[in-house]
Scaffold this active site. Structure first.
Site, PDB file in Angstrom:
ATOM      1  N   LYS A 187       0.887  -1.178   0.000  1.00  0.00           N
ATOM      2  CA  LYS A 187       0.000   0.000   0.000  1.00  0.00           C
ATOM      3  C   LYS A 187       0.918   1.220   0.000  1.00  0.00           C
ATOM      4  O   LYS A 187       1.399   1.660   1.039  1.00  0.00           O
ATOM      5  CB  LYS A 187      -0.874  -0.031   1.268  1.00  0.00           C
ATOM      6  CG  LYS A 187      -2.309   0.453   1.122  1.00  0.00           C
ATOM      7  CD  LYS A 187      -2.464   1.812   0.489  1.00  0.00           C
ATOM      8  CE  LYS A 187      -2.059   2.884   1.466  1.00  0.00           C
ATOM      9  NZ  LYS A 187      -1.810   4.192   0.878  1.00  0.00           N
ATOM     10  N   GLU A 265       9.719   1.028  10.747  1.00  0.00           N
ATOM     11  CA  GLU A 265      10.747   2.071  10.588  1.00  0.00           C
ATOM     12  C   GLU A 265      10.037   3.390  10.842  1.00  0.00           C
ATOM     13  O   GLU A 265       9.371   3.920   9.955  1.00  0.00           O
ATOM     14  CB  GLU A 265      11.338   2.048   9.173  1.00  0.00           C
ATOM     15  CG  GLU A 265      11.996   0.744   8.778  1.00  0.00           C
ATOM     16  CD  GLU A 265      13.200   0.380   9.624  1.00  0.00           C
ATOM     17  OE1 GLU A 265      13.734   1.271  10.333  1.00  0.00           O
ATOM     18  OE2 GLU A 265      13.597  -0.789   9.603  1.00  0.00           O
ATOM     19  N   CYS A 299      13.669  10.424   7.380  1.00  0.00           N
ATOM     20  CA  CYS A 299      13.677  10.035   8.796  1.00  0.00           C
ATOM     21  C   CYS A 299      15.074  10.044   9.400  1.00  0.00           C
ATOM     22  O   CYS A 299      15.214  10.120  10.615  1.00  0.00           O
ATOM     23  CB  CYS A 299      13.034   8.667   8.970  1.00  0.00           C
ATOM     24  SG  CYS A 299      13.768   7.425   7.897  1.00  0.00           S
ATOM     25  N   GLU A 396       9.939  15.935  15.338  1.00  0.00           N
ATOM     26  CA  GLU A 396      10.530  15.788  14.009  1.00  0.00           C
ATOM     27  C   GLU A 396       9.994  16.920  13.110  1.00  0.00           C
ATOM     28  O   GLU A 396       8.785  17.036  12.925  1.00  0.00           O
ATOM     29  CB  GLU A 396      10.107  14.415  13.461  1.00  0.00           C
ATOM     30  CG  GLU A 396      11.045  13.822  12.474  1.00  0.00           C
ATOM     31  CD  GLU A 396      10.647  12.398  12.061  1.00  0.00           C
ATOM     32  OE1 GLU A 396       9.543  11.935  12.399  1.00  0.00           O
ATOM     33  OE2 GLU A 396      11.460  11.761  11.373  1.00  0.00           O
TER      34      GLU A 396
HETATM   35  O1  LIG Z   1      12.359   8.352   5.933  1.00  0.00           O
HETATM   36  C1  LIG Z   1      13.113   7.374   5.853  1.00  0.00           C
HETATM   37  C2  LIG Z   1      13.676   7.024   4.578  1.00  0.00           C
HETATM   38  C3  LIG Z   1      15.004   6.348   4.674  1.00  0.00           C
HETATM   39  C4  LIG Z   1      15.906   6.877   3.654  1.00  0.00           C
HETATM   40  C5  LIG Z   1      17.207   6.142   3.666  1.00  0.00           C
HETATM   41  O2  LIG Z   1      17.211   4.942   3.427  1.00  0.00           O
HETATM   42  O3  LIG Z   1      18.231   6.778   3.878  1.00  0.00           O
END
Ligand SMILES: O=CCCCC(=O)O
Length: 492
Positions: A187, A265, A299, A396
């Site tokens: 999704k 994550e 992130c 954040e």
């Molecule tokens: O928001 C997280 C995405 C991860 C990007 C990365 O793999 O550096």
């Protein structure tokens, strides 16, 4: 609003899809409903995508369930061959995939091209890993029995993926799942479904069997309903999600009744520490890459900077000069290095964080306002004299704002850096090997970047501790998420 036809921008216009993908076929919503996808750089309507719901989510789960035995029973090498073909097709169509990504997500074309290569690297890596799944036969303590440990595919998996990396967050989840022998329902974020659908088209061309990959497209409201259906399904054995901690908690609760395995994550609030012995030029270069990548919408972006008081002024001066070189604009135009924010709500959050910091005594070094370009463009921003009571130091921001604080001792900065509910990425710059070991061990984060602002690649385990999530993606550990251990006790 009139839809802009973007197909002429692609070498292969058939990579542009607006229907969902279930059981190897393109699929419209039963209701005929669609939702709009806009280019965040221009506001233009670029696609009307099928708006599916819980009924179609169940169909996708059934398709994945039906495909599971056949896919699981292929040899690792057979799966690897198909995945490699998919990787090759993605690589051959990289330019079109990057254009689709820039148009729906806004990141500069050069960054989108980088993401296509990064995303493809997970397929290549896990295609190779598919051949290396191995159990074990531990030495027995019973002379008349043997202990056998097998690794087996967990079953039907779900991946719920974010808008900030429309391709790599999909491949980082589904490549290990497919390599392990699992089938998947994806999704993608409602803001960026086009990259996911183009990937599905290439998977079809690569000969990946029907039902192994299914893509459910839906608007925000239907996505919630679909999420509930997928979480409640007893057939789904694993759910992987990248997104906010807030939504991660909800999904975790929704998966509790069916006791699914979870990979989450979630949010981060990365500290970026510049010790007094750091190479300041290198720290500045790393800070720019870490902070302003994807307009700060990552992130693992640096969220708060701690600079030793003896090097603070030198760092800020050089950092400000480097940030002035960032060129904000439409990512489709040559030379642009920072695109728009994804949507007005993202812009408002950035403005709120900056206003809060300024109202509590922060000093504006550069930026600090919407770009003259309008839309959701925001100027790359640096704030100094930041203090821990400001929102930006613990929430954040997900935008191009660098808040800078000072510190005086290693002990103090490690304490400040660890004072967070998050534990995803952290960064520091130092040239003292003793300090490097001590800080790397002391930081309560899943990822520590030492003398670098870029840490992600397919061979590294990506993931966080504390409320940043569960599990690891990529690397030799990434497939464990999708494999169950089975113990066979064999009497002789
Ligand atoms: O928001 C997280 C995405 C991860 C990007 C990365 O793999 O550096």
């Amino acid at each position: 609003m009139q839809k802009i036809d973007i197909r002429h921008l692609l070498k292969d216009p058939s990579l542009f899809k607006e229907d969902a993908f279930i059981d190897g076929s393109w699929f419209k919503a039963k209701t005929g409903d669609t939702f709009a996808v806009h280019n965040p750089a221009t506001g233009e309507l670029i696609a009307q995508v099928s708006n599916l719901g819980p009924h179609e989510a169940e169909l996708a789960v059934t398709a994945a369930e039906n495909a599971f035995q056949g896919w699981k029973n292929k040899t690792g090498k057979e799966r690897a061959v198909m995945m490699r073909r998919w990787f090759d097709l993605i690589t051959q169509n990289a330019q079109d995939l990057a254009i689709l990504m820039t148009l729906e997500q806004g990141k500069p074309l050069v960054e989108a091209t980088g993401e296509v290569a990064y995303g493809a690297s997970f397929i290549e890596w896990f295609a190779e890993e598919a051949k290396r799944v191995a159990g074990s036969i531990p030495t027995t303590t019973w002379s008349d029995k043997r202990t056998i440990v097998m690794k087996q595919a967990i079953g039907v998996c779900v991946a719920i993926t974010p808008w900030n990396f429309p391709m790599a967050m999909i491949t980082r989840k589904i490549a290990p799942a497919m390599a392990a022998g699992c089938t998947i329902v994806i999704k993608p974020a409602e803001l960026t479904p086009l990259s996911a659908l183009a990937l599905a088209e290439l998977a079809l061309r690569a000969g990946i069997p029907s039902g192994v990959i299914n893509i459910l497209t839906a608007d925000a409201e239907q996505s919630i309903a679909i999420g509930k259906t997928l979480c409640a399904s007893p057939t789904v054995r694993h759910l992987s999600f990248t997104g906010s901690t807030e939504v991660g908690r909800i999904l975790m609760a929704q998966c509790a009744p069916t006791v699914k395995k979870l990979a989450l994550e979630l949010g981060g609030h990365a500290p970026f520490i510049v010790f007094e012995d750091a190479d300041i030029d290198a720290a500045v270069a790393g800070a720019v890459m870490s902070k302003y990548r994807n307009s700060g919408q990552t992130c693992v972006c640096a969220n708060r900077f701690y600079v030793h008081k003896t090097v603070h002024d030198a760092f800020v001066e050089k950092f400000a000069k480097a940030v002035q070189k960032i060129i904000v604009g439409n990512g489709m135009e040559a030379g642009i290095t920072q695109g728009p924010l994804i949507e007005p709500a993202a812009l408002e959050k950035v403005e709120r964080h900056v206003a809060d910091a300024l109202s509590k005594g922060a000093t504006l070094v550069s930026g600090g306002k919407r770009s003259a370009l309008g839309g959701t463009f925001y100027e790359p921003t640096i704030l100094t004299n930041v203090s821990n009571d400001m929102l930006i130091t613990y929430e954040e921001t997900f935008g191009p704002v660098a808040p800078i604080m000072t510190f005086e001792s290693d002990e103090e900065v490690i304490r400040l850096a660890n004072h967070s509910q998050f534990g995803l990425a952290s960064y520091f710059y130092s040239r003292d090997i003793g300090r490097i070991w001590r800080a790397a061990e002391a930081l309560e984060y899943g990822i520590v970047g030492v003398n670098t602002g870029i840490i992600s690649n397919e061979v590294a385990p990506f993931g966080g501790v504390k409320q940043s999530g569960l599990g690891r993606e990529g690397s030799i550990y990434g497939m464990d998420e999708y494999l169950e251990l089975k113990y066979v006790c064999l009497g002789l």
